[in-house]
Design an enzyme around this catalytic site. Structure first.
Site, PDB file in Angstrom:
ATOM      1  N   GLU A 146      -2.498  -7.036   7.183  1.00  0.00           N
ATOM      2  CA  GLU A 146      -1.200  -7.034   7.857  1.00  0.00           C
ATOM      3  C   GLU A 146      -1.288  -7.886   9.118  1.00  0.00           C
ATOM      4  O   GLU A 146      -2.381  -8.220   9.586  1.00  0.00           O
ATOM      5  CB  GLU A 146      -0.802  -5.598   8.196  1.00  0.00           C
ATOM      6  CG  GLU A 146       0.561  -5.443   8.855  1.00  0.00           C
ATOM      7  CD  GLU A 146       1.718  -5.914   7.978  1.00  0.00           C
ATOM      8  OE1 GLU A 146       1.788  -7.136   7.730  1.00  0.00           O
ATOM      9  OE2 GLU A 146       2.545  -5.083   7.564  1.00  0.00           O
ATOM     10  N   HIS A 159       0.822  -1.213   0.000  1.00  0.00           N
ATOM     11  CA  HIS A 159       0.000   0.000   0.000  1.00  0.00           C
ATOM     12  C   HIS A 159       0.860   1.269   0.000  1.00  0.00           C
ATOM     13  O   HIS A 159       2.058   1.249   0.305  1.00  0.00           O
ATOM     14  CB  HIS A 159      -0.917   0.015   1.227  1.00  0.00           C
ATOM     15  CG  HIS A 159      -0.160   0.047   2.532  1.00  0.00           C
ATOM     16  ND1 HIS A 159       0.410   1.192   3.044  1.00  0.00           N
ATOM     17  CD2 HIS A 159       0.124  -0.935   3.416  1.00  0.00           C
ATOM     18  CE1 HIS A 159       1.004   0.938   4.192  1.00  0.00           C
ATOM     19  NE2 HIS A 159       0.857  -0.362   4.430  1.00  0.00           N
TER      20      HIS A 159
END
Length: 202
Positions: free
Chosen positions: A82, A9
């Site tokens: 994550e 990201h």
């Protein structure tokens, strides 16, 4: 042959502040949005069939910016999140170094041994990351697919396909909007690119 473009990201304010994000739903910073737009504009391949993303907003927005170029919708996958960093989430690395010194040292030198309170281990992260990858590949034989996820989870995926021990995962850089490209063909992975950021220089 399935080609996978694995992306981290864009930048968040917590990245700049060196805060642990994990499952915290942190938005992209203006710089992160700009990075994602450059990635979309200078994407490394011309055709993709599907785009998947972690359901956390920093990954999802990065994926949506890329998906807009290809007129695709983003499919979210919770197992691409994550790592859950437990008691470390929301804290700066400098702070963690003081209150959890042993785990802080292990985190970078022996990540396979780290045991953060209320957190996933790297082995657990690697298992769910690779499981998610295999599921996505199975759904897209002979297609080009994009996966947008996070720094640590991307590193564990790369460790899996390169057969690198987890203790070495920090040797694999993953900058914001870094591009990793690999192929899956007849049960074998072939890596073409790791941590590519040429799109940011154009």
């Amino acid at each position: 042959m399935t080609k996978i473009i694995l992306i981290r990201h864009g930048q968040t304010l917590w990245n700049v502040e060196r805060k642990i994000q994990g499952h915290s739903n942190v938005e992209l910073a203006p710089e992160g949005i700009a990075q994602a737009k450059l990635l979309a504009k200078n994407f490394p391949i011309e055709n993709i069939s599907a785009i998947y993303s972690s359901d956390l907003i920093r990954a999802k927005v990065t994926a949506e910016i890329v998906a807009e170029r290809f007129n695709l919708s983003v499919q979210t996958e919770k197992n691409l999140r994550e790592a859950n960093w437990g008691d470390w989430e929301g804290k700066k690395l400098a702070e963690i170094e003081k209150f959890d010194t042993i785990n802080y040292e292990r985190f970078f030198r022996n990540p396979e041994e780290v045991q953060i309170a209320n957190a996933e281990t790297f082995a657990q992260l690697k298992a769910r990351a690779f499981s998610a990858l295999k599921k996505i590949i199975a759904a897209h034989p002979d297609e080009n697919i994009v996966i947008v996820a996070h720094g640590a989870i991307n590193r564990t995926i790369l460790c899996s396909i390169l057969e690198i021990p987890l203790k070495n995962l920090w040797s694999l850089s993953q900058f914001n909007t870094a591009v990793n490209i690999f192929r899956y063909d007849d049960g074998f992975f072939t890596v073409e690119l790791i941590n590519g950021t040429a799109h940011l220089d154009r």
